[in-house]
Design a protein around this motif. Structure first.
Motif, PDB file in Angstrom:
ATOM      1  N   MET A   4      52.011  28.914  73.603  1.00 51.27           N
ATOM      2  CA  MET A   4      51.274  29.357  74.784  1.00 51.27           C
ATOM      3  C   MET A   4      51.247  28.269  75.855  1.00 51.27           C
ATOM      4  O   MET A   4      51.432  28.554  77.046  1.00 51.27           O
ATOM      5  CB  MET A   4      49.852  29.751  74.378  1.00 51.27           C
ATOM      6  CG  MET A   4      49.808  31.003  73.495  1.00 51.27           C
ATOM      7  SD  MET A   4      48.288  31.164  72.520  1.00 51.27           S
ATOM      8  CE  MET A   4      47.067  31.461  73.816  1.00 51.27           C
ATOM      9  N   ARG A   5      51.065  27.013  75.424  1.00 49.89           N
ATOM     10  CA  ARG A   5      51.086  25.905  76.400  1.00 49.89           C
ATOM     11  C   ARG A   5      52.471  25.746  77.018  1.00 49.89           C
ATOM     12  O   ARG A   5      52.605  25.514  78.230  1.00 49.89           O
ATOM     13  CB  ARG A   5      50.654  24.606  75.723  1.00 49.89           C
ATOM     14  CG  ARG A   5      49.197  24.567  75.297  1.00 49.89           C
ATOM     15  CD  ARG A   5      48.799  23.175  74.829  1.00 49.89           C
ATOM     16  NE  ARG A   5      47.462  23.179  74.259  1.00 49.89           N
ATOM     17  CZ  ARG A   5      47.203  23.107  72.960  1.00 49.89           C
ATOM     18  NH1 ARG A   5      48.215  23.037  72.084  1.00 49.89           N
ATOM     19  NH2 ARG A   5      45.970  23.121  72.516  1.00 49.89           N
ATOM     20  N   ALA A   6      53.512  25.859  76.204  1.00 52.89           N
ATOM     21  CA  ALA A   6      54.871  25.713  76.716  1.00 52.89           C
ATOM     22  C   ALA A   6      55.153  26.768  77.785  1.00 52.89           C
ATOM     23  O   ALA A   6      55.774  26.480  78.821  1.00 52.89           O
ATOM     24  CB  ALA A   6      55.883  25.838  75.572  1.00 52.89           C
ATOM     25  N   THR A   7      54.699  27.981  77.562  1.00 56.28           N
ATOM     26  CA  THR A   7      54.908  29.039  78.542  1.00 56.28           C
ATOM     27  C   THR A   7      54.100  28.775  79.805  1.00 56.28           C
ATOM     28  O   THR A   7      54.606  28.933  80.922  1.00 56.28           O
ATOM     29  CB  THR A   7      54.519  30.402  77.938  1.00 56.28           C
ATOM     30  OG1 THR A   7      55.369  30.665  76.821  1.00 56.28           O
ATOM     31  CG2 THR A   7      54.658  31.511  78.956  1.00 56.28           C
ATOM     32  N   GLY A   8      52.856  28.346  79.646  1.00 57.64           N
ATOM     33  CA  GLY A   8      52.044  28.021  80.814  1.00 57.64           C
ATOM     34  C   GLY A   8      52.656  26.915  81.658  1.00 57.64           C
ATOM     35  O   GLY A   8      52.695  26.994  82.889  1.00 57.64           O
ATOM     36  N   HIS A   9      53.190  25.881  81.004  1.00 58.68           N
ATOM     37  CA  HIS A   9      53.781  24.764  81.734  1.00 58.68           C
ATOM     38  C   HIS A   9      55.082  25.154  82.422  1.00 58.68           C
ATOM     39  O   HIS A   9      55.481  24.538  83.414  1.00 58.68           O
ATOM     40  CB  HIS A   9      54.017  23.590  80.782  1.00 58.68           C
ATOM     41  CG  HIS A   9      52.753  22.992  80.257  1.00 58.68           C
ATOM     42  ND1 HIS A   9      52.661  22.373  79.018  1.00 58.68           N
ATOM     43  CD2 HIS A   9      51.509  22.927  80.777  1.00 58.68           C
ATOM     44  CE1 HIS A   9      51.426  21.963  78.817  1.00 58.68           C
ATOM     45  NE2 HIS A   9      50.710  22.281  79.872  1.00 58.68           N
ATOM     46  N   ALA A  10      55.761  26.191  81.911  1.00 62.37           N
ATOM     47  CA  ALA A  10      57.020  26.631  82.511  1.00 62.37           C
ATOM     48  C   ALA A  10      56.811  27.518  83.730  1.00 62.37           C
ATOM     49  O   ALA A  10      57.759  27.743  84.498  1.00 62.37           O
ATOM     50  CB  ALA A  10      57.851  27.376  81.475  1.00 62.37           C
ATOM     51  N   ALA A  11      55.597  28.013  83.916  1.00 60.12           N
ATOM     52  CA  ALA A  11      55.328  28.957  85.003  1.00 60.12           C
ATOM     53  C   ALA A  11      55.163  28.237  86.334  1.00 60.12           C
ATOM     54  O   ALA A  11      54.487  27.216  86.424  1.00 60.12           O
ATOM     55  CB  ALA A  11      54.079  29.773  84.693  1.00 60.12           C
ATOM     56  N   SER A  12      55.775  28.791  87.374  1.00 60.45           N
ATOM     57  CA  SER A  12      55.588  28.253  88.722  1.00 60.45           C
ATOM     58  C   SER A  12      54.170  28.525  89.218  1.00 60.45           C
ATOM     59  O   SER A  12      53.567  27.697  89.900  1.00 60.45           O
ATOM     60  CB  SER A  12      56.596  28.885  89.690  1.00 60.45           C
ATOM     61  OG  SER A  12      57.920  28.561  89.330  1.00 60.45           O
ATOM     62  N   VAL A  13      53.640  29.708  88.907  1.00 66.35           N
ATOM     63  CA  VAL A  13      52.277  30.078  89.272  1.00 66.35           C
ATOM     64  C   VAL A  13      51.660  30.820  88.091  1.00 66.35           C
ATOM     65  O   VAL A  13      52.323  31.657  87.464  1.00 66.35           O
ATOM     66  CB  VAL A  13      52.223  30.978  90.529  1.00 66.35           C
ATOM     67  CG1 VAL A  13      50.781  31.271  90.913  1.00 66.35           C
ATOM     68  CG2 VAL A  13      52.954  30.326  91.700  1.00 66.35           C
ATOM     69  N   ILE A  14      50.403  30.501  87.787  1.00 68.38           N
ATOM     70  CA  ILE A  14      49.668  31.138  86.691  1.00 68.38           C
ATOM     71  C   ILE A  14      48.556  31.965  87.300  1.00 68.38           C
ATOM     72  O   ILE A  14      47.768  31.462  88.112  1.00 68.38           O
ATOM     73  CB  ILE A  14      49.089  30.084  85.728  1.00 68.38           C
ATOM     74  CG1 ILE A  14      50.207  29.176  85.187  1.00 68.38           C
ATOM     75  CG2 ILE A  14      48.328  30.751  84.585  1.00 68.38           C
ATOM     76  CD1 ILE A  14      49.698  27.918  84.517  1.00 68.38           C
ATOM     77  N   ALA A  27      41.210  24.033  79.997  1.00 67.45           N
ATOM     78  CA  ALA A  27      40.630  23.362  78.835  1.00 67.45           C
ATOM     79  C   ALA A  27      41.527  23.499  77.613  1.00 67.45           C
ATOM     80  O   ALA A  27      41.511  22.645  76.716  1.00 67.45           O
ATOM     81  CB  ALA A  27      39.237  23.928  78.546  1.00 67.45           C
ATOM     82  N   PHE A  28      42.307  24.556  77.561  1.00 63.84           N
ATOM     83  CA  PHE A  28      43.259  24.809  76.481  1.00 63.84           C
ATOM     84  C   PHE A  28      44.431  23.820  76.534  1.00 63.84           C
ATOM     85  O   PHE A  28      45.166  23.651  75.561  1.00 63.84           O
ATOM     86  CB  PHE A  28      43.772  26.253  76.623  1.00 63.84           C
ATOM     87  CG  PHE A  28      44.527  26.787  75.441  1.00 63.84           C
ATOM     88  CD1 PHE A  28      43.874  27.343  74.351  1.00 63.84           C
ATOM     89  CD2 PHE A  28      45.912  26.766  75.429  1.00 63.84           C
ATOM     90  CE1 PHE A  28      44.574  27.865  73.284  1.00 63.84           C
ATOM     91  CE2 PHE A  28      46.632  27.286  74.357  1.00 63.84           C
ATOM     92  CZ  PHE A  28      45.967  27.832  73.281  1.00 63.84           C
ATOM     93  N   GLY A  29      44.605  23.183  77.698  1.00 62.99           N
ATOM     94  CA  GLY A  29      45.674  22.192  77.853  1.00 62.99           C
ATOM     95  C   GLY A  29      46.787  22.627  78.771  1.00 62.99           C
ATOM     96  O   GLY A  29      47.847  21.978  78.809  1.00 62.99           O
ATOM     97  N   ILE A  30      46.594  23.698  79.518  1.00 66.78           N
ATOM     98  CA  ILE A  30      47.625  24.178  80.438  1.00 66.78           C
ATOM     99  C   ILE A  30      47.329  23.670  81.833  1.00 66.78           C
ATOM    100  O   ILE A  30      46.227  23.878  82.371  1.00 66.78           O
ATOM    101  CB  ILE A  30      47.690  25.719  80.423  1.00 66.78           C
ATOM    102  CG1 ILE A  30      48.161  26.201  79.049  1.00 66.78           C
ATOM    103  CG2 ILE A  30      48.610  26.245  81.518  1.00 66.78           C
ATOM    104  CD1 ILE A  30      48.160  27.698  78.886  1.00 66.78           C
ATOM    105  N   THR A  31      48.289  22.999  82.418  1.00 66.95           N
ATOM    106  CA  THR A  31      48.162  22.511  83.788  1.00 66.95           C
ATOM    107  C   THR A  31      49.158  23.252  84.664  1.00 66.95           C
ATOM    108  O   THR A  31      50.140  23.798  84.183  1.00 66.95           O
ATOM    109  CB  THR A  31      48.432  21.008  83.863  1.00 66.95           C
ATOM    110  OG1 THR A  31      49.764  20.742  83.353  1.00 66.95           O
ATOM    111  CG2 THR A  31      47.424  20.221  83.031  1.00 66.95           C
ATOM    112  N   GLY A  32      48.903  23.262  85.946  1.00 66.61           N
ATOM    113  CA  GLY A  32      49.821  23.924  86.860  1.00 66.61           C
ATOM    114  C   GLY A  32      49.090  24.517  88.034  1.00 66.61           C
ATOM    115  O   GLY A  32      47.926  24.197  88.303  1.00 66.61           O
TER     116      GLY A  32
END
Length: 385
Positions: free
Chosen positions: A150-160, A173-178
Motif C-alpha cells: 500500500m505504501r509503495a502504491t501511494g509513493h508511486a502516485a503523482s496525486v493521492i 500517519a500510515f507512512g505515505i507521503t506525496g
C-alpha cells in the motif's frame, strides 16, 4: 466501444473494488466516481474479480457505457490474490493502446498492476482511496507485506485523492507521503432529490442504510438505542436497510421486543433507496468507524438531515445546519437525539441541504475536481522528466 471526443484524456480506471457478478454492490462508490469522471474524460475501467470456490467462474465481460468502456475479468480465487489480480490486468494491457493516465481506485490489491503499467507507458498514476484500513484502530490488523504494498502504491502516485481530510491524515500517519488532494464521494443528484410534495405527518421516520456489518455499523447498538427511544417517543418509526444479512439483526430485534416496531430489510435497488430517502425525515448512522459514507450526501441531496456518530471524516461536512453528531458507542446520546428530533423536528432546511449536496458531491462537481487533479498529475509528471 465508447465514443471519446478527440480533446479529452483517455483514462484507464483500475479498480480494486467494483460491482460484478461476484458481488453486486462491492465498490459501487467507485463505479459512481467513474461515471462522474467520464462525463468530462474518456477511457475504460478494468476490474479483476476473484470468484470463490464452489461458484461458477463467469465469462469476462465488456460493456460500452457510452462515455467509457467497462471490462471485468473473472478468475478462480487462489492465494495470493494480488498476483492473480496483477496477472489478469497485465494480460489485458498486452492488447490495449496506452492511455494518457492511470487512475487507481483503492491501493490494494490492484496497485501492483497499476504501478507497473504507469511505468511501462510513462504516464501519471492517480490514486483515489476509500479504505478505512489506514486508520490507527485498524492498521495493525493489516499484514506487514500488505502495508508495504500500500505504501509503495501511494509513493508511486503523482496525486493521492482520499475521500476525506481525516483519511488523508491517516494515510500520512500510515507512512505515505506525496501530494494529497481530497475529492469526496459522488452522488447522483438526479436520482436523489427531495420529494416534490413533502408529507408532514404525525410520525417521524428515521432511516438507516448501510452494509449491516455490525462490527462497523454497530446495528446492535442502534437497536438498543432504538428500543429506549421508541419507549419514550410514540411518533418515532425506524427502518434499517442494507446489503448485508438482515437475519441476525431481526433475531436481536426480536430479543429486544422490537420485531414489530422496527423494520429490518435486506438489499433493495438504488432507485428504491432514493425513494426511501425521500419518504424519510432523517438518516441515522451509528458507525464505529467510517471515512465519509455515500449515504450522507445522498440524504442531503434528498433534503433530509443526518444523525451520525462523530467518526472518520463525517464532521468535515456534518455541521449543525445539516444534522447532529453523537459520540461513537454513546447509545444514550443517540436515544436522546432521536427523541428530540421526533418531538421537535430536526433543525435543518431541505433547500440548503440540497444546495450543499449539489455544490460539493454532484457528478458535475466531482468531475470538475478530478479533471483538475488530472491536469496537476500530468504537470507533475512532465516536470519530473
Amino acid at each position: 466501444m465508447a465514443s471519446e471526443p478527440a480533446t479529452v484524456r483517455r483514462i484507464l480506471h483500475i479498480a480494486s473494488w467494483y460491482p460484478s457478478e461476484v458481488h453486486g454492490t462491492l465498490g459501487n462508490f467507485v463505479e459512481r466516481h467513474v461515471q462522474a469522471i467520464s462525463t468530462l474524460n474518456g477511457g475504460e475501467v478494468w476490474f479483476a474479480a476473484a470468484v470463490p470456490a464452489g461458484e461458477v467462474v463467469p465469462a469476462n465481460t465488456v460493456c460500452d457505457h457510452g462515455t467509457y468502456t467497462e471490462r471485468i475479468f473473472y478468475f478462480r480465487a487462489r492465494k495470493p490474490i494480488v498476483w492473480q489480480v496483477s496477472r489478469a490486468l497485465l494480460r489485458a494491457a498486452e492488447e490495449a493502446t496506452p492511455f494518457d493516465l492511470i487512475h487507481l481506485h483503492v491501493a490494494y490489491p490492484a496497485g501492483r498492476a497499476a504501478r507497473t503499467l504507469a511505468r511501462r507507458w510513462n504516464v501519471p498514476l492517480v490514486l483515489t482511496e476509500h479504505w478505512t484500513a489506514y486508520h490507527a484502530e485498524q492498521r495493525n490488523s493489516v499484514p506487514s507485506w500488505r502495508r508495504w504494498a500500500m505504501r509503495a502504491t501511494g509513493h508511486a502516485a503523482s496525486v493521492i485523492c482520499p475521500v476525506s481530510e481525516d483519511l488523508a491524515s491517516s494515510m500520512r500517519a500510515f507512512g505515505i507521503t506525496g501530494t494529497f488532494n481530497v475529492v469526496p464521494n459522488v452522488v447522483n443528484t438526479k436520482l436523489f432529490h427531495p420529494s416534490a410534495s413533502p408529507f408532514q405527518g404525525s410520525t417521524f421516520n428515521a432511516l438507516h442504510i448501510s452494509s449491516l456489518r455490525d462490527d462497523q455499523k454497530n446495528i446492535s447498538g442502534l437497536l438498543r438505542a432504538s428500543r429506549k427511544a421508541l419507549d419514550r417517543c410514540d411518533a418515532l418509526r425506524i427502518s434499517i436497510i442494507g446489503d448485508g444479512d438482515p437475519q441476525p439483526h431481526r433475531a436481536y430485534a426480536q430479543s429486544l421486543g422490537l420485531d414489530e416496531r422496527v423494520e429490518i430489510a435486506g438489499e433493495i435497488p438504488l432507485v428504491e433507496v432514493a425513494e426511501r430517502m425521500r419518504a424519510a425525515d432523517a438518516l441515522v448512522l451509528f458507525s464505529r468507524y467510517e471515512n465519509f459514507p455515500c449515504v450522507i450526501p445522498e440524504a442531503w441531496a434528498s433534503g433530509i438531515p443526518v444523525l451520525s456518530t462523530d467518526v472518520g471524516g463525517i464532521r468535515e461536512h456534518l455541521t449543525p445546519e445539516r444534522g447532529a453528531l453523537v459520540a461513537s458507542e454513546d447509545e444514550n446520546a443517540l436515544t436522546n437525539a432521536l427523541c428530540t428530533w421526533a418531538k421537535e423536528g430536526a433543525p435543518s432546511n431541505a433547500s440548503d441541504l440540497r444546495n450543499h449536496a449539489e455544490a460539493v458531491f454532484s457528478m458535475a462537481a466531482v468531475a470538475r475536481a478530478y479533471t483538475e487533479v488530472y491536469t496537476e498529475a500530468v504537470t507533475r509528471q512532465t516536470a519530473a522528466q
